[in-house]
Motif scaffolding. Structure first.
Motif, PDB file in Angstrom:
ATOM      1  N   LYS A 148       0.845  -1.215   0.000  1.00 36.76           N
ATOM      2  CA  LYS A 148       0.000   0.000   0.000  1.00 36.76           C
ATOM      3  C   LYS A 148       0.869   1.249   0.000  1.00 36.76           C
ATOM      4  N   LYS A 149       1.910   1.244   0.825  1.00 37.91           N
ATOM      5  CA  LYS A 149       2.791   2.418   0.891  1.00 37.91           C
ATOM      6  C   LYS A 149       3.465   2.665  -0.464  1.00 37.91           C
ATOM      7  N   GLN A 151       2.404   1.675  -3.412  1.00 34.79           N
ATOM      8  CA  GLN A 151       1.387   2.107  -4.388  1.00 34.79           C
ATOM      9  C   GLN A 151       1.100   3.596  -4.241  1.00 34.79           C
ATOM     10  N   ASN A 152       1.022   4.054  -2.983  1.00 33.83           N
ATOM     11  CA  ASN A 152       0.761   5.483  -2.754  1.00 33.83           C
ATOM     12  C   ASN A 152       1.918   6.349  -3.217  1.00 33.83           C
ATOM     13  N   ALA A 153       3.145   5.883  -2.928  1.00 31.30           N
ATOM     14  CA  ALA A 153       4.322   6.701  -3.240  1.00 31.30           C
ATOM     15  C   ALA A 153       4.631   6.695  -4.741  1.00 31.30           C
ATOM     16  N   PRO A 155       2.557   5.631  -7.810  1.00 39.13           N
ATOM     17  CA  PRO A 155       1.333   5.090  -8.423  1.00 39.13           C
ATOM     18  C   PRO A 155       1.575   4.426  -9.778  1.00 39.13           C
ATOM     19  N   TRP A 158       4.864   1.244  -9.062  1.00 37.12           N
ATOM     20  CA  TRP A 158       4.916   0.295  -7.941  1.00 37.12           C
ATOM     21  C   TRP A 158       5.139  -1.153  -8.356  1.00 37.12           C
TER      22      TRP A 158
END
Ligand SMILES: C[S@@+](CC[C@H](N)C(=O)[O-])C[C@H]1O[C@@H](n2cnc3c(N)ncnc32)[C@H](O)[C@@H]1O
Length: 431
Positions: A148-149, A151-153, A155, A158
């Protein structure tokens, strides 16, 4: 009786996953128990299981009727070792199965021999995977919180970042430029039939086409070359020490960057290398000795300079901060399972504290290089952004080879380097 490598791999991965031990602490002692090529095989099996853990666990869950109980956990890990070999190595299936089944004896679970044999043979017979869509943690073999981290950092990138973490890292060399230029050392490598894949333009780091024993490297014993990832070799170049500088490396162990700085600029006035872990400082001393370099090595807490600082301000400070290590997962796959999401905040607080307390030790006009081997923005660009916003005497210096706004984030899918972060801060003269 010869030591069974599969049994040792099961013990090692069991110690890492169930007991929370690090691979670096467990593996070397177990490797002492085997000889020759088996040392490499043991490493391959341990790394492989840790790289593909969720996927291998998924396979076992599908094939076993009920999970093995707590005291049989070593056999559970033996099953993972068995499936890894069949799925990912070139070991012939029959040898992988028979050696893995035989490992139940040294693990003192011979009564589970038939079960191990049955599961591995069923896995071998399994022809296709179910069409079911697997959870992303199994598809990418990383913990969900971390995915998740990332993917957020990142996009867009990832999947490439996570896939790069699964790869076997290349071997990079650092030429000791006190002895040879990069070009001269490339010639020595060619004469020794060691193939080079590429040379990093900025740092001169040499990437080998294939890993080799360090004893094959020309002049290794004499300190003419060291093994160090290409990303880590950017540090000394970016710090750009000048003759007569007073330099502080405040998180120095095992000393790779300390030594590189001294190799590149022997004319500095003094190098102070500190680390909080006294035991790890022995490795700094060994590295300095092998390379015939010297530094003032002190066991101390960088966040408490009042306990060790001699009041001589520094021209250059390297802060290679303690971090999540999320940029070096391909070299240390145990990080994926040992690092918990709750560790990250504590690490950012520690980094912040060290940065804040070490900053006053820098001379006006001096440079501090902040480094992590993390790919998480909270340890990197967000940390630095926050520091600059609170310290009006801190100026961010652009790093030439990057378009990024705050520092330089190297991702593990770029240039086959480890994931590293660099930010160069200058203390304003009138701050
Ligand atoms: C990323 S490693 C440094 C690697 C090293 N610079 C090199 O290139 O070989 C971070 C180091 O910080 C040390 N450390 C952690 N907390 C510290 C503190 N409060 N003060 C000084 N060193 C600390 C750890 O023991 C560890 O050796």
């Amino acid at each position: 009786m010869a030591t069974n490598v599969r049994a040792l791999a099961a013990k090692c991965t069991y110690a890492v996953i169930d007991k929370g031990r690090s691979l670096a602490d467990e593996l070397p002692a177990l490797q002492e128990k085997v000889i020759g090529k088996d040392k490499g095989l043991l490493q391959e099996l341990c790394y492989g299981v840790l790289r593909y853990l969720p996927e291998l666990e998924h396979e076992v869950r599908q094939l076993i009727q009920k999970p093995l109980v707590a005291k049989q956990r070593a056999v559970h890990f033996l099953l993972l070792v068995g499936i890894y070999q069949i799925k990912y190595t070139r070991i012939p299936d029959h040898a992988a199965v028979s050696e893995t089944v035989a490992a139940t004896k040294p693990l003192k679970h011979q009564h589970l021999k038939a079960l191990v044999n049955g599961i591995l043979r069923n896995f071998q017979r399994k022809t296709t995977d179910n069409d079911e869509k697997l959870p992303v943690a199994i598809q990418y073999n990383h913990p969900s919180w971390f995915i998740k981290k990332i993917q957020n950092a990142y996009p867009d990138d990832w999947p490439a970042v996570l896939n790069a973490n699964q790869e076997k890292p290349p071997m990079w060399l650092r030429v000791n430029q006190q002895h040879h230029t990069i070009e001269q050392y490339l010639e020595l490598l060619a004469k020794a039939d060691i193939e080079v894949a590429s040379v990093d333009e900025f740092s001169g780091a040499i990437k080998l086409a294939q890993a080799t024993d360090v004893n094959n490297l020309p002049g290794f014993e004499l300190g003419h070359v060291s093994v160090q990832d290409g990303a880590a070799q950017q540090a000394a170049v970016l710090l750009d020490c000048q003759p007569h500088d007073n330099v502080l490396d405040c998180c120095a162990a095992p000393g790779g960057k300390t030594c590189h700085i001294l190799e590149l600029r022997p004319s500095i006035n003094a190098m102070t290398a500190i680390d909080i872990e006294e035991k790890r400082l022995l490795r700094v001393k060994d590295n300095l000795a092998r390379l015939n370099l010297s530094a003032n090595v002190i066991a101390a807490d960088a966040s408490k300079p009042e306990l060790w600082w001699d009041k001589q301000a520094y021209d250059r400070i390297l802060l290679d901060a303690p971090c999540s290590g999320t940029g070096v997962i391909r070299r240390h796959p145990d990080i994926k399972w040992l690092r918990k999401s709750t560790d990250i905040e504590a690490l950012t607080i520690l980094q912040q504290q060290i940065l804040k307390n070490i900053w006053p030790l820098l001379k006006p006009g001096g440079t501090l290089l902040y480094v992590t081997c993390s790919i998480l923005p909270e340890e990197n660009c967000e940390q630095i952004q926050q520091f600059i916003s609170k310290n009006s005497d801190a100026e961010l210096i652009a790093i030439d080879n990057t378009q990024q706004k705050i520092g330089w984030q190297i991702l593990p899918n770029e240039q086959s380097m480890d994931g590293f972060y660099y930010a160069k801060l200058k203390k304003k003269n009138n701050g």
